[in-house]
Design an enzyme around this catalytic site. Sequence first.
Site, mmCIF file in Angstrom:
data_model
loop_
_atom_site.group_PDB
_atom_site.id
_atom_site.type_symbol
_atom_site.label_atom_id
_atom_site.label_comp_id
_atom_site.label_asym_id
_atom_site.label_seq_id
_atom_site.Cartn_x
_atom_site.Cartn_y
_atom_site.Cartn_z
ATOM 1 N N GLY A 4 45.840 44.661 40.573
ATOM 2 C CA GLY A 4 45.015 43.708 39.693
ATOM 3 C C GLY A 4 46.058 42.404 39.380
ATOM 4 O O GLY A 4 47.307 42.424 39.896
ATOM 5 N N THR A 58 47.258 41.338 36.625
ATOM 6 C CA THR A 58 48.387 41.708 35.508
ATOM 7 C C THR A 58 49.511 42.739 36.247
ATOM 8 O O THR A 58 50.486 42.385 35.845
ATOM 9 C CB THR A 58 47.825 42.412 34.216
ATOM 10 N N ASP A 101 50.113 49.755 34.782
ATOM 11 C CA ASP A 101 48.840 49.067 35.203
ATOM 12 C C ASP A 101 48.108 48.247 34.183
ATOM 13 O O ASP A 101 48.403 48.424 32.999
ATOM 14 C CB ASP A 101 48.006 50.148 35.529
ATOM 15 N N GLY A 102 47.412 47.418 34.727
ATOM 16 C CA GLY A 102 46.656 46.425 33.950
ATOM 17 C C GLY A 102 45.376 47.497 33.678
ATOM 18 O O GLY A 102 44.960 48.571 33.735
ATOM 19 N N LYS A 138 39.331 51.019 33.224
ATOM 20 C CA LYS A 138 40.038 50.391 34.418
ATOM 21 C C LYS A 138 39.031 50.356 35.541
ATOM 22 O O LYS A 138 37.973 51.100 35.630
ATOM 23 C CB LYS A 138 41.106 51.048 34.677
ATOM 24 N N GLY A 139 39.043 49.584 36.542
ATOM 25 C CA GLY A 139 38.481 49.841 37.761
ATOM 26 C C GLY A 139 37.499 48.478 37.997
ATOM 27 O O GLY A 139 36.925 48.572 39.082
ATOM 28 N N GLY A 192 38.759 46.011 39.819
ATOM 29 C CA GLY A 192 39.092 45.858 40.875
ATOM 30 C C GLY A 192 38.944 47.142 41.700
ATOM 31 O O GLY A 192 39.285 46.972 43.159
ATOM 32 N N GLU A 246 44.033 54.888 40.438
ATOM 33 C CA GLU A 246 45.041 54.558 39.327
ATOM 34 C C GLU A 246 45.077 55.700 38.282
ATOM 35 O O GLU A 246 46.081 55.988 37.684
ATOM 36 C CB GLU A 246 44.437 53.278 38.781
ATOM 37 N N LYS A 305 41.651 41.312 26.565
ATOM 38 C CA LYS A 305 40.952 42.573 27.003
ATOM 39 C C LYS A 305 40.800 43.628 25.818
ATOM 40 O O LYS A 305 40.407 44.770 25.840
ATOM 41 C CB LYS A 305 42.036 43.249 27.900
HETATM 42 C C1 5RP Z 1 41.818 47.633 39.170
HETATM 43 C C2 5RP Z 1 41.871 47.553 37.801
HETATM 44 C C3 5RP Z 1 42.833 46.308 37.184
HETATM 45 O O1 5RP Z 1 44.033 46.897 36.313
HETATM 46 C C4 5RP Z 1 41.764 45.953 35.969
HETATM 47 O O2 5RP Z 1 40.572 45.550 36.707
HETATM 48 C C5 5RP Z 1 42.537 44.710 35.552
HETATM 49 O O3 5RP Z 1 42.749 43.441 36.445
HETATM 50 P P1 5RP Z 1 43.351 42.128 36.277
HETATM 51 O O4 5RP Z 1 44.790 42.599 35.694
HETATM 52 O O5 5RP Z 1 43.258 41.551 37.270
HETATM 53 O O6 5RP Z 1 42.718 41.647 34.864
HETATM 54 O O7 5RP Z 1 41.572 48.359 36.894
HETATM 55 O O8 5RP Z 1 40.830 48.640 39.526
#
Ligand code: 5RP
Length: 218
Positions: A31, A33, A85-86, A98-99, A101, A107, A125
Amino acid sequence: MSTDFELEKRLAAEAAAALLADGMTVGLGTGSTAGYFLAALAARELELVCVATSPATEAEARKLGLRLEPFDSTDKLARLDIAVDGADQVAGDGWIVKGGGGAHTREKIVAAAAERFVVIVSSDKVVDEIGPPIPLELHAFGLAATLERLGDARIRSAPATPDEGVLADWLGPVDDPAELAGRLDTTPGVVEHGLFAPELVSEILVGRGDEVERIEPG
Ligand code: 5RP
């Protein structure tokens, strides 16, 4: 004045990158972040061994010169020192979603393999209560039967995952994340869902304005 969420993501990512040291094994999230984290990590020029949670992250990490190892062999890398992770939603009690993306299955595997799982987010968030949509990865086999069983779920218009799963979202109520997570865990055909329990999360770094707030679940 509008909030600069990109700045907040970058600040949280830089704070996470500062936690790493030479010799660590690292799980790299997916993602935008997580993208800031990759850049901040590469800038530190540490000796690391990394695993990626998606083909996109793998490609970006390679471009930045981070050393990657596959995470699908049985004779090495059973545990990671840290994963970063974001997230799409972060609640004060430590439940996260999450998810967005579509990478939540890999993840979650990577997060669960890490001694320390650090979540990095911008302040938008942070939610009072977790709500829909909750990302799902479903088996293609028996898809109609799985959707029928789930009820409040809709297929996402997105390509199949790298593991050939079908992306969907739970759209029903999330009154109790633990209860819903348990239900999804035991629904045949659900490969994985995007609810991450507080026990999985070591800390959450929230970029807020020009500062980084630290939440320690539980
Ligand atoms: C991907 C994810 C990402 O970490 C989540 O969607 C956050 O994305 P971003 O940092 O672009 O806001 O879970 O599967």
